[in-house]
Design a protein around this motif. Sequence first.
Motif, PDB file in Angstrom:
ATOM      1  N   GLU A 108      47.394  37.275  44.734  1.00  0.00           N
ATOM      2  CA  GLU A 108      48.920  37.283  44.764  1.00  0.00           C
ATOM      3  C   GLU A 108      49.570  36.293  45.983  1.00  0.00           C
ATOM      4  N   SER A 109      48.696  35.937  46.599  1.00  0.00           N
ATOM      5  CA  SER A 109      49.134  34.720  47.352  1.00  0.00           C
ATOM      6  C   SER A 109      47.995  33.563  46.849  1.00  0.00           C
ATOM      7  N   ALA A 110      48.573  32.264  47.283  1.00  0.00           N
ATOM      8  CA  ALA A 110      47.740  30.972  46.962  1.00  0.00           C
ATOM      9  C   ALA A 110      46.603  31.305  47.863  1.00  0.00           C
ATOM     10  N   SER A 111      46.521  31.680  49.190  1.00  0.00           N
ATOM     11  CA  SER A 111      45.559  31.606  49.998  1.00  0.00           C
ATOM     12  C   SER A 111      44.270  32.859  49.474  1.00  0.00           C
ATOM     13  N   GLU A 112      45.041  34.026  48.733  1.00  0.00           N
ATOM     14  CA  GLU A 112      43.949  34.870  48.508  1.00  0.00           C
ATOM     15  C   GLU A 112      43.045  34.368  47.007  1.00  0.00           C
ATOM     16  N   ALA A 113      43.745  33.544  46.447  1.00  0.00           N
ATOM     17  CA  ALA A 113      43.239  32.770  45.411  1.00  0.00           C
ATOM     18  C   ALA A 113      41.909  32.076  45.899  1.00  0.00           C
ATOM     19  N   MET A 114      42.123  31.489  46.982  1.00  0.00           N
ATOM     20  CA  MET A 114      41.174  30.711  47.585  1.00  0.00           C
ATOM     21  C   MET A 114      40.139  31.094  48.407  1.00  0.00           C
ATOM     22  N   CYS A 115      40.090  32.543  48.426  1.00  0.00           N
ATOM     23  CA  CYS A 115      39.153  33.220  49.684  1.00  0.00           C
ATOM     24  C   CYS A 115      37.920  33.648  48.726  1.00  0.00           C
ATOM     25  N   ASP A 116      36.816  34.019  49.520  1.00  0.00           N
ATOM     26  CA  ASP A 116      35.825  34.782  49.123  1.00  0.00           C
ATOM     27  C   ASP A 116      35.702  36.009  49.647  1.00  0.00           C
ATOM     28  N   ILE A 117      35.254  37.203  48.931  1.00  0.00           N
ATOM     29  CA  ILE A 117      34.930  38.530  49.244  1.00  0.00           C
ATOM     30  C   ILE A 117      33.900  38.406  50.353  1.00  0.00           C
ATOM     31  N   ASP A 118      34.325  38.624  51.518  1.00  0.00           N
ATOM     32  CA  ASP A 118      33.447  38.211  52.633  1.00  0.00           C
ATOM     33  C   ASP A 118      33.020  39.664  53.477  1.00  0.00           C
ATOM     34  N   GLY A 119      33.856  40.788  53.242  1.00  0.00           N
ATOM     35  CA  GLY A 119      33.764  41.855  54.065  1.00  0.00           C
ATOM     36  C   GLY A 119      34.548  41.929  55.402  1.00  0.00           C
ATOM     37  N   HIS A 120      35.454  40.768  55.616  1.00  0.00           N
ATOM     38  CA  HIS A 120      36.185  40.842  56.750  1.00  0.00           C
ATOM     39  C   HIS A 120      37.600  40.589  56.415  1.00  0.00           C
ATOM     40  N   ASN A 121      37.791  39.852  55.602  1.00  0.00           N
ATOM     41  CA  ASN A 121      39.265  39.460  55.233  1.00  0.00           C
ATOM     42  C   ASN A 121      40.104  40.119  54.228  1.00  0.00           C
ATOM     43  N   GLY A 122      39.410  41.376  54.014  1.00  0.00           N
ATOM     44  CA  GLY A 122      40.372  42.510  53.175  1.00  0.00           C
ATOM     45  C   GLY A 122      40.027  42.317  51.642  1.00  0.00           C
ATOM     46  N   ALA A 123      39.591  41.130  50.952  1.00  0.00           N
ATOM     47  CA  ALA A 123      39.552  40.742  49.814  1.00  0.00           C
ATOM     48  C   ALA A 123      38.415  41.608  49.272  1.00  0.00           C
ATOM     49  N   SER A 124      38.813  42.065  47.993  1.00  0.00           N
ATOM     50  CA  SER A 124      37.879  42.979  47.344  1.00  0.00           C
ATOM     51  C   SER A 124      38.124  42.966  45.910  1.00  0.00           C
ATOM     52  N   ASN A 125      37.295  43.836  45.003  1.00  0.00           N
ATOM     53  CA  ASN A 125      37.604  43.923  43.532  1.00  0.00           C
ATOM     54  C   ASN A 125      37.885  45.347  43.399  1.00  0.00           C
ATOM     55  N   ASP A 126      38.344  46.016  44.328  1.00  0.00           N
ATOM     56  CA  ASP A 126      38.760  47.419  44.186  1.00  0.00           C
ATOM     57  C   ASP A 126      39.875  47.669  43.365  1.00  0.00           C
ATOM     58  N   HIS A 127      39.768  48.552  42.326  1.00  0.00           N
ATOM     59  CA  HIS A 127      40.808  48.909  41.376  1.00  0.00           C
ATOM     60  C   HIS A 127      40.855  47.667  40.171  1.00  0.00           C
ATOM     61  N   ALA A 128      40.711  46.753  40.391  1.00  0.00           N
ATOM     62  CA  ALA A 128      40.976  45.352  39.524  1.00  0.00           C
ATOM     63  C   ALA A 128      40.100  44.224  39.919  1.00  0.00           C
ATOM     64  N   MET A 129      39.414  43.748  39.143  1.00  0.00           N
ATOM     65  CA  MET A 129      38.508  42.376  39.431  1.00  0.00           C
ATOM     66  C   MET A 129      39.360  41.174  39.427  1.00  0.00           C
ATOM     67  N   ARG A 130      39.463  40.863  40.619  1.00  0.00           N
ATOM     68  CA  ARG A 130      40.108  39.615  40.866  1.00  0.00           C
ATOM     69  C   ARG A 130      39.328  38.300  41.190  1.00  0.00           C
ATOM     70  N   ASP A 131      37.644  38.728  41.173  1.00  0.00           N
ATOM     71  CA  ASP A 131      37.009  37.534  41.497  1.00  0.00           C
ATOM     72  C   ASP A 131      35.724  37.745  40.428  1.00  0.00           C
ATOM     73  N   PHE A 132      35.669  37.050  39.604  1.00  0.00           N
ATOM     74  CA  PHE A 132      34.641  37.209  38.669  1.00  0.00           C
ATOM     75  C   PHE A 132      34.227  35.908  37.795  1.00  0.00           C
ATOM     76  N   THR A 133      32.994  35.920  37.281  1.00  0.00           N
ATOM     77  CA  THR A 133      32.344  34.642  36.370  1.00  0.00           C
ATOM     78  C   THR A 133      32.657  35.205  35.074  1.00  0.00           C
ATOM     79  N   LEU A 134      32.662  33.934  34.194  1.00  0.00           N
ATOM     80  CA  LEU A 134      32.866  34.089  32.776  1.00  0.00           C
ATOM     81  C   LEU A 134      32.295  33.010  32.183  1.00  0.00           C
ATOM     82  N   GLN A 135      31.655  33.151  30.906  1.00  0.00           N
ATOM     83  CA  GLN A 135      31.380  32.081  30.046  1.00  0.00           C
ATOM     84  C   GLN A 135      32.366  31.697  29.059  1.00  0.00           C
TER      85      GLN A 135
END
Length: 570
Positions: A108-135
């Motif tokens: 939802e921000s440019a910085s969120e799209a650049m982040c990793d889910i690290d357990g500290h910055n709040g980023a998560s896949n709760d409710h909706a997958m926002r970080d995933f891999t695809l073939q």
Amino acid sequence: MKYYFTLVSLFCVVVGWAQQRDSRIREYLPPVKILWQSCDIPGINNLLQQGNGQSELAIGDLCILKSTEKEQASVLLDFGREIQGGIQFVTGMSPSHQPVAVRVRFGESASEAMCDIDGHNGASNDHAMRDFTLQLPWLGVAEAGNSGFRFARIDLLDKSAELHLKEIRAISIYRDLEYKGSFSCNDERLNEIWKTGAYTVHLNMQEYLWDGIKRDRLVWVGDLHPEVMTVSSVFGYNEVVPKSLDLIRDITPLPQWMNGISSYSLWWLLIQRDWYKYQGDFNYLKAQQKYLTGLLELLLTKINEKGVEQLDGFRFLDWPSSENAEAVHAGLQSLMVQAFDAGVELCSILDEEALAARCKSAAQLSRKAGQYLNPAGTKQAAALMAISGLMVPGKVNDMYISVGGAKGFSTFYGYYMLRAMALAGNYKGALDIIRTYWGAMLDLGATTFWEDFDMDWLPDAARIDSLVPVGKKDIHRDYGKFCYQGYRHSFCHGWASGPTAWLSEFILGVHVVEPGCRVVRIIPELGDLQWVEGTFPTPHGVIKIRHERDANGKVKSSIDAPEEIVIIKE
């Protein structure tokens, strides 16, 4: 063939197959800007062209992502505005016929799209997958994702690989609705705020009326009240409101509280009252009678002999006030008064006169008891006390809400603070706070309104539509509390749309007097504005309104309403 489909349809009915059709449409959006790339990417600007979603043999304008053993090709895309949906890839003939793996990160921000889910910055896949891999296929189309986002980072994961891309498009999924309500004035900032609030709620009008399109894709019934007021002001009747109210009713058997929060059951009552006032659907209200009267019976047991509320469950107004127990008590007392007042109205309509009389007595007792309470320094509780009549609105405005301007406002209860200011006649002050508080989000690049916002976050904050420069604060990562810390913070939350409904009601001046908008009182309050015009949806059609201040300061009005509506001008 026609006979075959008839037999299939008949079979579906016989075996009881449910056929559910999606009420939403899909729109495909190309990115509007390349915000960042990890390396030189040939043809990267081709991604900005409008595509058709079709892979082709003869493709001239391709974007080519290449990776080596040491270097990974990545790109950050800006789709221009917040949307709810996913992403589509249209591929060409890469050298290898094998599927190619990519990582997708929405933000939802440019910085969120650049982040990793690290357990500290709040980023998560709760409710909706926002970080995933695809073939991704060779010479084909792939679609994935179901979240709220504006930005997407794409990483080529395979080493020593090459990916030919014809298109990357965002898939916006939404209800195709007419904006029947409108608002325009000589202050373009207010116009943009009205539209942004309307768009914020529109995105949350999915199959149900959600809290947020990234996180909290749930029906939180207390949070629905500002959203329902916005729906009524912008779209008029829409099935998503009764559908959501019925859902929470059906999954909350009495004596349970909706969402486990006692105040949210009170908000359900208030929404039922307001929805009936705006839409006038007696059959729908009648269908609520059993639950509604049962809930009122339960609430009558939640005050003591002096009328003091004794609500159990999770005692909650909004998050910023949640740690102030004294303020929460004052706010809950105010909501109980409003709930009993609503009970009197609704029971009278439903021919439940005995229960209406008991609610009237409880309202009087609760109002008397509440006059001695203290909002404990919070604008949330003070606003509710003014609305419910526990405090004089002018006193609330002068002692609490106007103090410090937008400082202490919150996105959810900001709507009620504005209503309290209107009751005190401080329309200019309310307009200034709308410009300052909600306008600040727009200044930071927002295209929808956020779950929470605090004026103290502003100094040295970077915009959300760019990468954070050195020396600037990341307003998405660095702030937030409670359940919305860091990147978990929702940047599209329907409860933040209050100014849209407020501007239509108090500045355009539309006050519904009788259910179904049979009688509407028009009271223009221009504050410091020179003119305002707009439309308001009703079950009988749209009311068209214009107010203009003449050279002598007198406001002249032009009103065009359907013949079924009685207009009272003031």
